[in-house]
Write a protein that holds these residues in place. Sequence first.
Motif, short mmCIF file in Angstrom:
data_model
loop_
_atom_site.label_atom_id
_atom_site.label_comp_id
_atom_site.label_asym_id
_atom_site.label_seq_id
_atom_site.Cartn_x
_atom_site.Cartn_y
_atom_site.Cartn_z
N UNK A 66 4.26 6.95 -3.50
CA UNK A 66 3.25 7.17 -4.54
C UNK A 66 2.08 6.21 -4.40
N UNK A 67 2.38 4.96 -4.05
CA UNK A 67 1.31 3.98 -3.89
C UNK A 67 0.48 4.27 -2.64
N UNK A 68 1.11 4.73 -1.58
CA UNK A 68 0.35 5.14 -0.40
C UNK A 68 -0.58 6.30 -0.73
N UNK A 69 -0.09 7.24 -1.54
CA UNK A 69 -0.92 8.36 -1.96
C UNK A 69 -2.13 7.87 -2.75
N UNK A 70 -1.90 6.90 -3.62
CA UNK A 70 -2.99 6.39 -4.46
C UNK A 70 -4.06 5.69 -3.63
N UNK A 71 -3.65 5.05 -2.55
CA UNK A 71 -4.58 4.25 -1.75
C UNK A 71 -5.32 5.03 -0.67
N UNK A 201 5.16 8.84 3.72
CA UNK A 201 5.44 7.63 4.49
C UNK A 201 5.34 7.89 5.98
N UNK A 202 5.96 8.95 6.46
CA UNK A 202 5.89 9.27 7.89
C UNK A 202 4.45 9.58 8.30
N UNK A 203 3.74 10.35 7.47
CA UNK A 203 2.36 10.70 7.79
C UNK A 203 1.43 9.51 7.82
N UNK A 204 1.73 8.51 6.99
CA UNK A 204 0.88 7.31 6.95
C UNK A 204 0.85 6.61 8.30
N UNK A 205 1.96 6.67 9.04
CA UNK A 205 2.06 5.98 10.32
C UNK A 205 1.83 6.92 11.52
N UNK A 206 1.29 8.08 11.25
CA UNK A 206 1.05 9.04 12.33
C UNK A 206 -0.39 9.54 12.30
N UNK A 207 -1.35 8.68 12.63
CA UNK A 207 -2.73 9.17 12.74
C UNK A 207 -2.85 10.16 13.90
N UNK A 208 -3.91 10.90 13.94
CA UNK A 208 -4.08 11.94 14.97
C UNK A 208 -4.40 11.26 16.30
N UNK A 209 -3.35 10.81 16.96
CA UNK A 209 -3.50 9.97 18.15
C UNK A 209 -4.28 10.64 19.28
N UNK A 210 -4.10 11.94 19.43
CA UNK A 210 -4.77 12.64 20.52
C UNK A 210 -6.29 12.66 20.36
N UNK A 211 -6.77 12.36 19.14
CA UNK A 211 -8.22 12.34 18.89
C UNK A 211 -8.80 10.94 19.00
N UNK A 212 -7.97 9.95 19.31
CA UNK A 212 -8.40 8.55 19.28
C UNK A 212 -8.24 7.90 20.64
N UNK A 213 -9.09 6.92 20.91
CA UNK A 213 -8.88 6.08 22.08
C UNK A 213 -7.73 5.13 21.79
N UNK A 214 -7.21 4.49 22.83
CA UNK A 214 -6.09 3.57 22.64
C UNK A 214 -6.48 2.42 21.72
N UNK A 215 -7.70 1.93 21.86
CA UNK A 215 -8.17 0.83 21.02
C UNK A 215 -8.29 1.25 19.56
N UNK A 216 -8.84 2.44 19.33
CA UNK A 216 -8.98 2.95 17.97
C UNK A 216 -7.61 3.17 17.33
N UNK A 217 -6.69 3.72 18.12
CA UNK A 217 -5.35 3.99 17.61
C UNK A 217 -4.66 2.70 17.18
N UNK A 220 -6.23 1.38 13.91
CA UNK A 220 -5.83 2.16 12.74
C UNK A 220 -4.39 1.85 12.36
N UNK A 221 -3.52 1.78 13.37
CA UNK A 221 -2.11 1.52 13.09
C UNK A 221 -1.93 0.13 12.47
N UNK A 222 -2.68 -0.85 12.96
CA UNK A 222 -2.61 -2.20 12.39
C UNK A 222 -3.04 -2.20 10.93
N UNK A 223 -4.11 -1.44 10.64
CA UNK A 223 -4.58 -1.34 9.26
C UNK A 223 -3.52 -0.69 8.37
N UNK A 224 -2.86 0.32 8.88
CA UNK A 224 -1.86 1.03 8.08
C UNK A 224 -0.61 0.18 7.86
#
Length: 238
Positions: A66-71, A201-217, A220-224
Motif C-alpha cells: 500500500x505504501x509503495x502504491x502511495x509513493x 511489490x514484485x512490480x516495484x523491482x521490475x522496471x522495463x529493463x529492455x528499454x533501459x541502458x545498463x547504467x539507467x537500470x 533505477x533499481x538503486x532508487x527503488x
Amino acid sequence: MKTTPTTPSYKGFRFPPEIINHAVWLYFRFSLSFRDVEELLAQRGIVVTYETVRQWCLQFGQVCANELRRRRPKTGDTWHLDEVCLKINGKTHYLWRAVDQYGNVLDILVQSRRNKNAAKKFFRKLLKRLHHVPRVIITDKLKSYGAAKREILPGVEHRQHKGLNNRAENSHQPTRLREKKMRRFKSAKHAQRFLSAFGLIAGHFQPRRHCLSAEEYRAILQTRFQIWNEVTETKTAA
C-alpha cells in the motif's frame, strides 16, 4: 483525496526489521515458497520456521504494498483490462487485472463471474482506488466490458481488440508462475490477499529493463531499493 501514509509496526517481534523485511522481499519478489525463504535465511544463520515467514508476509506484505502504491508516480491514462481463469478448490474463478500503458498494475479483483455486474464491480474498485478517469481503456472482446463501460465510464474511449491488449495479458504471466509454485490458491480470499501485495511489490523491482541502458537500470533499481528501505523503515549498512 490522499491516502494516509502507513508504516509497519515491529513491536513485539524478536527479530529486527532488517531480517523480517528481507524475508518479505524474498517471498514476494521471487518465485519462492515459505520453506524456500526459511532455507535461504538458515544459510545466513537465521533460524526461523516457514510458519514464522508466513506470518511476517501476512502482516507486512500488504502494508508495504500500500505504501509503495502511495509513493509511485501518477499512473498512465490508458488502462489495459483483462481477466484470466483460476481454478480454486475445483471451482472456476476469474482474476480481473488492470495495468496502465507502462505495465504498472493498477488493481486486481478475484470474482466468481465475468458478467456485466462483475465488470462494473471491477470498474468501481479501480475508480475508488485511483481517483481519476482514464482517457482510453483497452480490453478483449468480452461483451461484459462494453456493457459495464457504458454505465460507469460513458465518456471514455473503448478499444476492444485482443491484439492491442498484450500489456494486460503479459502481466498475468508472473501470477501463473506463482500459482504453480503455490500448487494453486487455497481460496478466493487467499488469492486476492496474496496477489494484491504481490503485484505491487514484485512490480516495484521490475522496471522495463529492455528499454533501459545498463547504467539507467542500475540507477533505477538503486532508487527503488532506497524507497523500499524507507517504506519498511529498514536501515542500510553504512
